[in-house]
Design an enzyme around this catalytic site. Structure first.
Site, PDB file in Angstrom:
ATOM      1  N   HIS A  63      -5.217  -3.660   5.368  1.00 50.03           N
ATOM      2  CA  HIS A  63      -4.592  -4.012   4.085  1.00 50.03           C
ATOM      3  C   HIS A  63      -5.623  -4.499   3.077  1.00 50.03           C
ATOM      4  O   HIS A  63      -5.371  -5.409   2.300  1.00 50.03           O
ATOM      5  CB  HIS A  63      -3.510  -5.080   4.328  1.00 50.03           C
ATOM      6  CG  HIS A  63      -2.704  -5.438   3.115  1.00 50.03           C
ATOM      7  ND1 HIS A  63      -2.064  -4.499   2.336  1.00 50.03           N
ATOM      8  CD2 HIS A  63      -2.437  -6.644   2.539  1.00 50.03           C
ATOM      9  CE1 HIS A  63      -1.427  -5.103   1.348  1.00 50.03           C
ATOM     10  NE2 HIS A  63      -1.650  -6.408   1.443  1.00 50.03           N
ATOM     11  N   ASP A  67       0.836  -1.207   0.000  1.00 53.14           N
ATOM     12  CA  ASP A  67       0.000   0.000   0.000  1.00 53.14           C
ATOM     13  C   ASP A  67       0.871   1.259   0.000  1.00 53.14           C
ATOM     14  O   ASP A  67       0.550   2.263  -0.644  1.00 53.14           O
ATOM     15  CB  ASP A  67      -0.919  -0.004   1.225  1.00 53.14           C
ATOM     16  CG  ASP A  67      -1.732  -1.289   1.319  1.00 53.14           C
ATOM     17  OD1 ASP A  67      -2.126  -1.810   0.268  1.00 53.14           O
ATOM     18  OD2 ASP A  67      -1.946  -1.771   2.457  1.00 53.14           O
TER      19      ASP A  67
END
Length: 329
Positions: free
Chosen positions: A179, A151
């Site tokens: 996530h 990310d």
């Protein structure tokens, strides 16, 4: 001497991750474990002229025991991708079971190892790992990490394309929360050096960081998901952790940790209502040295994102804990 294990080394993430680990000058012994093909992957990598010795292991002949014994770092990308006709719940049960069983092996054969969980869904598999380690009496929150670095890498890349920087990795952007989807919260307001994202582009770039994996799935046209970029991200975190374990100071990277067990984490857990949460963590010789509270400095736009994050993440964490405490039949 540093022994690193890749558990799930033959998969779409495992193979490129193992390749990157083989090139790392700080890894001396690389053990590759999987239920199939680990010997072939190890033989292939063993021809590369870098310091690490590579050995492959299969479940037979106590392969897990041999692979895990003496490990300093265990990286777990093991799992299966979602297949046609498979529900997300089906996928969760399979991958959750795989992670649970690997962590049981860690608890038995290398309880002091630092664990890096890549297997999705990270929001649930890290709590699963924690519960298994607790049951075995070897849980150390400073040694358990959920890898959310992809990310961060995406945020750096997408902002770099917007600003025209030559090297996107030179921009530090904290990406926090979980996530998956809306649990991923990029804090562009805290980027260093500061970045100017036009207001009319903020929603789009935020969404792209949160759902960038969908782009890859679509582009691969049913043939897979984000494997190469995830391998890069997993290696980036592992390499930074190993450098910190060797005594290098000042290394900070966002990662999904059990906040109450890390210095500075209790305050963040109270603010977020989540015991597991990804925040920038200072890494040290003992693993997670200090959690850095960037939540308090989120701007109004980011606070709205965080509200949605908390709601989704709480359920993900509970699902992981429940899987261990009350296993599906």
């Amino acid at each position: 001497m540093v022994k690193a294990v890749v558990a799930g080394a033959s998969g779409g993430i495992g193979q490129p991750l193992s390749l990157l680990c083989k090139t790392c000058k700080n890894i001396d012994d690389l053990a590759l474990y999987d239920v199939v093909n680990a010997l072939g992957v190890a033989a292939d990598l063993s021809h590369i002229s870098s310091p690490a010795t590579v050995t492959g292991y299969l479940p037979k002949d106590d392969g897990m025991k041999s692979a895990f014994t003496g490990a300093d770092v265990v990286i777990i990308p093991a799992g299966i991708p979602r297949k046609p006709g498979m529900t997300r719940d089906d996928l969760f049960k399979i991958n959750a079971g795989i992670v649970r069983d690997l962590i049981k092996g860690v608890a038995e054969f290398c309880p002091k190892a630092y664990l890096l969980i890549i297997s999705n869904p990270v929001n649930s598999t890290v709590p699963i790992a924690a519960e298994v380690l607790k049951a075995a009496g070897v849980f150390d929150p400073k040694r358990l990490f959920g890898v959310t670095t992809l990310d961060v890498v995406r945020a750096e890349t997408f902002v770099g394309a917007l600003t025209g920087t030559n090297d996107p990795s030179t921009t530090y952007i904290p990406v926090i929360g979980g996530h998956s989807g809306e649990t991923i919260v990029p804090l562009f307001s805290q980027a260093k050096p500061a970045v100017d994202i036009p207001e009319d582009k903020l929603d789009a770039i935020t969404y792209r960081v949160q759902f960038g994996g969908d782009e890859v799935v679509k582009a691969k046209d049913g043939a897979g998901s984000a494997t190469l970029s995830m391998a890069f991200a997993g290696f980036r975190f592992a390499e930074k952790l190993i450098r910190a374990l060797k005594g290098e100071s000042g290394i900070i990277e966002p990662t999904f940790v059990y906040l109450p067990g890390v210095e500075g984490g209790a305050e963040i857990a109270k603010a977020t209502g989540c015991d597991f949460f990804s925040v920038p963590v200072e890494l040290g010789e003992g693993g997670a040295k200090k959690a850095i509270n960037v939540v308090a400095d989120a701007n109004e736009y980011e606070k709205k994102l965080l509200k949605a994050c908390y709601e989704g993440l709480g359920g993900n964490i509970s699902k992981g804990v429940e899987f261990v405490l009350n296993p599906p039949k």
